[in-house]
Enzyme design. Structure first.
Site, mmCIF file in Angstrom:
data_model
loop_
_atom_site.group_PDB
_atom_site.id
_atom_site.type_symbol
_atom_site.label_atom_id
_atom_site.label_comp_id
_atom_site.label_asym_id
_atom_site.label_seq_id
_atom_site.Cartn_x
_atom_site.Cartn_y
_atom_site.Cartn_z
ATOM 1 N N ALA A 1 -35.277 -23.361 -9.295
ATOM 2 C CA ALA A 1 -33.924 -23.941 -9.377
ATOM 3 C C ALA A 1 -33.678 -24.628 -8.040
ATOM 4 C CB ALA A 1 -32.902 -22.836 -9.637
ATOM 5 N N ALA A 2 -34.246 -25.827 -7.896
ATOM 6 C CA ALA A 2 -34.508 -26.355 -6.553
ATOM 7 C C ALA A 2 -33.505 -27.374 -6.036
ATOM 8 C CB ALA A 2 -35.901 -26.977 -6.530
ATOM 9 N N PRO B 1 -30.262 -29.263 -4.586
ATOM 10 C CA PRO B 1 -30.717 -30.580 -4.127
ATOM 11 C C PRO B 1 -31.952 -30.555 -3.241
ATOM 12 C CG PRO B 1 -28.861 -29.877 -2.788
ATOM 13 C CD PRO B 1 -29.063 -28.812 -3.826
ATOM 14 N N GLY B 2 -32.506 -29.370 -2.944
ATOM 15 C CA GLY B 2 -33.793 -29.384 -2.261
ATOM 16 C C GLY B 2 -33.833 -28.733 -0.893
ATOM 17 N N CYS C 1 -25.986 -17.308 -3.637
ATOM 18 C CA CYS C 1 -24.999 -17.468 -2.569
ATOM 19 C C CYS C 1 -23.683 -16.830 -3.028
ATOM 20 C CB CYS C 1 -24.820 -18.932 -2.195
ATOM 21 S SG CYS C 1 -24.185 -19.945 -3.525
#
Ligand code: SAM
Length: 464
Positions: A115-116, A118-119, A237
């Site tokens: 689940a990358a 925005p990187g 988070c």
């Protein structure tokens, strides 16, 4: 609602969870949010003199849990600086730098970031891989995957494949394939409240329950793709236990092949940063350092029966590759293609597909997946002409090019270039060259008729 406009149900839950620490926790909502950036070690490795320059320029202070991470002041605005376009750093909340550190990816490994977008964590993992091995950076949301792909490009990452697939589809294709898998799961975002108050309005106990259920399913998929002896890092988070410790405990009950190495919490009232949770899980079996090779060269002993072509490129691909080599000999004499890889022609687009194992992955391994970036985009091969890709520029240093137009931040030529304008060419150069800022490429220039034509992709240009 209360002084910080937090939902009452959230306040009650956090009071119960934190007990005597709750007041300090709620007081953190009255503090400004923290900002951070991570220096890109693929461009500025430790000891590089430009690191010191960045530290002074943006008044950076080290993040204790990330060697390349720094806190920076709100006023520093590194996203507006021309250096941003060179990919020498990535702007990221310092807390969010924790999970990729715990993943501990090593050069040569095969890593999945499920689940990358925005990187942030993908670009960090790529730094740890140091250009060797393979990173599959995935996000099922195509718009977000596009941003992910742009960030992979900006940071000059050559050994990443960017996909946009649902985890179940990846799982069927890549059983027990990866040395390390990161699942930085979609969550209720309680650690984002300070950054984006709109998230506060979306929060509800029901949302927490729904997120927790979704995360459990995703953990299941992620686990199936870890090689025996490999590592899985699960992170969020958010602060509640349901989405964190309770999910991990339920996962461990169902997956006795995993054991918990550690769980880490960062809290906004105990240190700087917005807060994060991460669990490090190890899968039993042969050590990840020793790669089991399955039938047909597949890693991890995947299912037999699928043909794996061993790097035999077709004629069109070889023609395009030859055109690239002719281009590079002239315009990029200092550039070398990574050794572990193979050419891949996607329509007119020529890529260098990273292959950490002989012949794997190849086009057949990616067929049917939505792939945004199958490795390094070398350029377009169109009607007998080769045009270099923007990604190729960003994967280089100016010293590799036949010629560059170098500027410093604030130089009019740099500003004009970033706005998409062409520049005068008093030296009468020819062919392709790089626009650089303090030596680092921001894009291509093409010399023609006394002008240096701007080849910065339109979508990346600065708005006036
Ligand atoms: N790891 C990212 C980073 O560091 O930049 C942040 C990831 S964000 C917390 C969670 C991501 O999960 C979102 O980009 C979202 O599109 C993605 N997502 C949503 N549903 C998903 C699913 N079913 N499977 C995998 N990812 C999903």
């Amino acid at each position: 609602m209360n002084a910080y406009e937090l939902p009452e149900a959230y306040v009650a839950r956090m009071r119960e969870q934190l007990g005597g620490e709750a007041d300090a926790f709620f007081a953190s909502y009255g503090q400004p949010r923290t900002h951070g950036l991570r220096i890109n070690p693929l461009k500025l490795d430790k000891g590089h003199p430009q690191r010191e320059e960045l530290i002074r320029l943006f008044s950076l202070r080290p993040v204790p849990w990330c060697g390349d991470g720094f806190f920076c002041g709100d006023e520093a605005r590194p996203g507006k600086h021309p250096y941003y376009y060179t990919g020498i750093y990535y702007i990221q909340d310092p807390s969010a730098m924790l999970p990729a550190e715990l993943l501990e990816a090593r050069p040569g490994e095969i890593v999945l970031d499920l689940a990358a977008a925005p990187g942030g964590k993908s670009t960090q993992i790529a730094g740890h891989l140091g250009g060797r091995g393979l990173l599959v950076a995935n996000d099922p949301d195509p718009e977000r995957a596009m941003v992910l792909s742009e960030n992979i490009e900006r940071l000059g990452i050559a050994n990443a494949v960017v996909t946009s697939a649902y985890p179940g589809d990846l799982r069927r294709r890549f059983p027990e394939t990866f040395d390390r898998v990161l699942l930085d799961a979609p969550c209720s975002g309680e650690g984002m409240f300070r950054k984006d108050p709109a998230i506060i309005r979306m929060w509800s106990p029901k949302m927490v329950r729904n997120c927790a259920a979704k995360q459990r399913a995703l953990l299941h998929d992620a686990a199936a793709m870890v090689k025996p002896g490999g590592r899985l890092v699960y992170s969020t988070c958010t602060f509640n236990r349901e989405e964190n410790e309770e999910n991990v405990a339920a996962f461990l009950m169902e997956h006795p092949e995993f054991r918990l190495l550690k769980e880490v919490r960062l809290w906004p009232h105990r240190g700087e940063g917005e807060g994060h949770y991460a669990a490090v899980l190890a899968k039993e079996g042969e050590s990840a350092g020793v790669r089991g090779r399955g039938p047909g060269g597949r890693p991890g002993g995947g299912p037999p029966g699928r043909s794996v072509r061993r790097g035999r490129a077709d004629r069109a691909t070889l023609e395009a590759l030859e055109a690239f080599h002719r281009f590079a000999a002239e315009a990029l004499p200092g550039f070398r293609l990574p050794e572990e890889g193979a050419p891949l022609l996607f329509g007119e687009a020529l890529y260098w597909l990273p292959q950490p194992l002989p012949g794997w992955p190849d086009a057949s391994d990616l067929a049917g997946l939505r792939v945004f970036r199958p490795g390094l985009h070398l350029g377009q091969w169109r009607k007998g002409r080769f045009e270099p890709g923007h990604a190729l520029a960003l994967a280089c240093h100016g010293s590799m090019a036949a010629w560059t137009l170098d500027g410093r931040a604030g130089d009019p030529a740099v500003e004009q270039y970033l706005r998409g304008e062409s520049l005068p060419d008093p030296d009468g150069r020819g062919g392709w060259g790089l626009m650089t800022v303090s030596g680092w490429p921001v894009g291509w220039l093409r010399a023609s008729g006394g002008l240096l034509k701007n080849r910065l992709p339109k979508g990346l240009r600065r708005q006036i």
